[in-house]
Design a protein around this motif. Structure first.
Motif, PDB file in Angstrom:
ATOM      1  N   UNK A  55       0.801  -1.233   0.000  1.00 29.84           N
ATOM      2  CA  UNK A  55       0.000   0.000   0.000  1.00 29.84           C
ATOM      3  C   UNK A  55       0.823   1.267   0.000  1.00 29.84           C
ATOM      4  N   UNK A  56       2.059   1.188  -0.486  1.00 32.57           N
ATOM      5  CA  UNK A  56       2.909   2.388  -0.542  1.00 32.57           C
ATOM      6  C   UNK A  56       2.309   3.404  -1.502  1.00 32.57           C
ATOM      7  N   UNK A  57       2.523   4.673  -1.200  1.00 28.83           N
ATOM      8  CA  UNK A  57       2.101   5.753  -2.105  1.00 28.83           C
ATOM      9  C   UNK A  57       3.235   5.990  -3.099  1.00 28.83           C
ATOM     10  N   UNK A  58       2.952   5.803  -4.369  1.00 33.92           N
ATOM     11  CA  UNK A  58       3.977   5.861  -5.396  1.00 33.92           C
ATOM     12  C   UNK A  58       3.963   7.192  -6.146  1.00 33.92           C
ATOM     13  N   UNK A  59       5.138   7.658  -6.467  1.00 32.73           N
ATOM     14  CA  UNK A  59       5.265   8.828  -7.354  1.00 32.73           C
ATOM     15  C   UNK A  59       5.447   8.296  -8.776  1.00 32.73           C
ATOM     16  N   UNK A  60       4.552   8.724  -9.662  1.00 33.02           N
ATOM     17  CA  UNK A  60       4.550   8.203 -11.028  1.00 33.02           C
ATOM     18  C   UNK A  60       4.661   9.363 -12.016  1.00 33.02           C
ATOM     19  N   UNK A  61       5.684   9.326 -12.866  1.00 39.12           N
ATOM     20  CA  UNK A  61       5.874  10.349 -13.896  1.00 39.12           C
ATOM     21  C   UNK A  61       5.286   9.852 -15.215  1.00 39.12           C
ATOM     22  N   UNK A  62       4.571  10.724 -15.909  1.00 41.76           N
ATOM     23  CA  UNK A  62       3.956  10.341 -17.167  1.00 41.76           C
ATOM     24  C   UNK A  62       3.435  11.565 -17.901  1.00 41.76           C
ATOM     25  N   UNK A  63       3.269  11.431 -19.201  1.00 35.26           N
ATOM     26  CA  UNK A  63       2.509  12.455 -19.926  1.00 35.26           C
ATOM     27  C   UNK A  63       1.078  11.980 -20.158  1.00 35.26           C
ATOM     28  N   UNK A  64       0.810  10.716 -19.795  1.00 37.23           N
ATOM     29  CA  UNK A  64      -0.528  10.139 -19.964  1.00 37.23           C
ATOM     30  C   UNK A  64      -1.239  10.127 -18.613  1.00 37.23           C
ATOM     31  N   UNK A  65      -1.545  11.299 -18.125  1.00 43.67           N
ATOM     32  CA  UNK A  65      -2.032  11.450 -16.754  1.00 43.67           C
ATOM     33  C   UNK A  65      -3.385  10.762 -16.557  1.00 43.67           C
ATOM     34  N   UNK A  66      -4.305  10.949 -17.489  1.00 40.42           N
ATOM     35  CA  UNK A  66      -5.641  10.366 -17.320  1.00 40.42           C
ATOM     36  C   UNK A  66      -5.588   8.844 -17.358  1.00 40.42           C
ATOM     37  N   UNK A  67      -4.805   8.307 -18.270  1.00 44.53           N
ATOM     38  CA  UNK A  67      -4.665   6.853 -18.361  1.00 44.53           C
ATOM     39  C   UNK A  67      -4.048   6.287 -17.091  1.00 44.53           C
ATOM     40  N   UNK A  68      -3.005   6.954 -16.594  1.00 46.07           N
ATOM     41  CA  UNK A  68      -2.347   6.486 -15.376  1.00 46.07           C
ATOM     42  C   UNK A  68      -3.290   6.584 -14.177  1.00 46.07           C
ATOM     43  N   UNK A  69      -4.007   7.691 -14.086  1.00 51.56           N
ATOM     44  CA  UNK A  69      -4.931   7.875 -12.951  1.00 51.56           C
ATOM     45  C   UNK A  69      -5.980   6.767 -12.938  1.00 51.56           C
ATOM     46  N   UNK A  70      -6.557   6.477 -14.094  1.00 49.69           N
ATOM     47  CA  UNK A  70      -7.593   5.440 -14.189  1.00 49.69           C
ATOM     48  C   UNK A  70      -7.027   4.070 -13.838  1.00 49.69           C
ATOM     49  N   UNK A  71      -5.841   3.765 -14.347  1.00 52.71           N
ATOM     50  CA  UNK A  71      -5.228   2.452 -14.101  1.00 52.71           C
ATOM     51  C   UNK A  71      -4.978   2.224 -12.620  1.00 52.71           C
ATOM     52  N   UNK A  72      -4.343   3.181 -11.971  1.00 54.83           N
ATOM     53  CA  UNK A  72      -3.995   2.978 -10.557  1.00 54.83           C
ATOM     54  C   UNK A  72      -5.226   3.045  -9.658  1.00 54.83           C
ATOM     55  N   UNK A  73      -6.219   3.828 -10.044  1.00 57.91           N
ATOM     56  CA  UNK A  73      -7.457   3.878  -9.259  1.00 57.91           C
ATOM     57  C   UNK A  73      -8.156   2.517  -9.283  1.00 57.91           C
ATOM     58  N   UNK A  74      -8.160   1.873 -10.449  1.00 56.66           N
ATOM     59  CA  UNK A  74      -8.785   0.547 -10.548  1.00 56.66           C
ATOM     60  C   UNK A  74      -8.062  -0.482  -9.693  1.00 56.66           C
ATOM     61  N   UNK A  75      -6.742  -0.313  -9.546  1.00 58.31           N
ATOM     62  CA  UNK A  75      -5.951  -1.237  -8.733  1.00 58.31           C
ATOM     63  C   UNK A  75      -5.986  -0.879  -7.248  1.00 58.31           C
ATOM     64  N   UNK A  76      -6.530   0.303  -6.925  1.00 52.54           N
ATOM     65  CA  UNK A  76      -6.550   0.747  -5.537  1.00 52.54           C
ATOM     66  C   UNK A  76      -5.192   1.192  -5.034  1.00 52.54           C
ATOM     67  N   UNK A  77      -4.326   1.620  -5.971  1.00 53.10           N
ATOM     68  CA  UNK A  77      -2.981   2.077  -5.602  1.00 53.10           C
ATOM     69  C   UNK A  77      -2.977   3.594  -5.494  1.00 53.10           C
ATOM     70  N   UNK A  78      -2.444   4.108  -4.404  1.00 50.81           N
ATOM     71  CA  UNK A  78      -2.365   5.551  -4.204  1.00 50.81           C
ATOM     72  C   UNK A  78      -1.117   6.089  -4.905  1.00 50.81           C
TER      73      UNK A  78
END
Length: 221
Positions: free
Chosen positions: A121-144
């Motif tokens: 359950x670590x809170x991860x820092x994620x760099x990307x230019x695909x912000x919406x795709x990344x947000x949706x992916x990690x939200x579905x996995x329950x990753x902060x």
């Protein structure tokens, strides 16, 4: 409609340089259209074709949907990754062209235990230019996650401590390996799609439809 498109018979195609441009050329040729100048050697951003009523705009990949949405271009070719970030508003997307295939993935530096970090359950820092795709992916996995928007050189972020992970488009994985990174999770397969301005589809259907049909036939070969 702009003065640039004052002629109702004029068709404007928006493309980005590189792989999408190269992969679209055979599709255009299937429709009897040949681009007569090379964007890599020409300084022009509006390229002529052998058809005086068809011209090609050379724009950034992320801008292709915007040009088509607002009618500055009648149709274009854009990756699924770009379309997901754009949202697809005002666009008709009739065909997956099956070109410029790659995948959207999560990658981390070698030595970072991504699976354990996610499991704990670590809170991860994620760099990307695909912000919406990344947000949706990690939200579905329950990753902060804390998302960091970047526009290029994504592989640098984990190496200098800016992020724990990146979300980016991966083709061969060579760039990741060259920068001591590894792919840890595939999010989705990506290919490029034909997109058409909805108003143009109505007003210029007679001109557009044969091209759309030629693209569709060629993409299935």
């Amino acid at each position: 409609m702009s003065a640039f498109q004052a002629d109702s018979q004029q068709l404007i195609l928006a493309l980005s340089k590189g792989r999408i441009f190269e992969d679209t050329l055979p599709l255009l040729e299937a429709a009897g259209i040949t681009v007569t100048e090379n964007p890599d050697t020409s300084r022009k951003l509006i390229l002529p074709t052998n058809d005086p009523n068809v011209r090609v705009l050379i724009v950034r990949a992320t801008d292709v949907p915007t040009y088509v949405q607002h009618g500055a271009a009648d149709f274009g070719v854009a990756g699924k990754d770009v379309l997901l970030e754009h949202g697809g508003e005002g666009l008709y997307q009739p065909i997956d062209l099956n070109i410029a295939a790659c995948r959207m993935s999560v990658a981390v530096r070698n030595g970072f235990d991504y699976e354990t970090a996610v499991r704990q359950g670590a809170r991860l820092r994620v760099a990307t230019k695909f912000v919406e795709t990344a947000r949706t992916h990690f939200a579905k996995k329950g990753v902060h996650v804390d998302l960091i928007k970047l526009y290029g050189s994504m592989e640098l972020a984990p190496l200098v401590g800016l992020s724990d992970a990146i979300v980016d488009v991966v083709s061969t994985g060579n760039t990741l390996r060259a920068n001591d990174l590894k792919e840890v999770e595939a999010i989705m397969d990506i290919s490029s799609r034909l997109i058409v301005n909805q108003a143009a589809l109505k007003l210029k259907r007679e001109r557009l439809q044969p091209i759309i049909e030629a693209f569709e036939r060629a993409s299935k070969k």
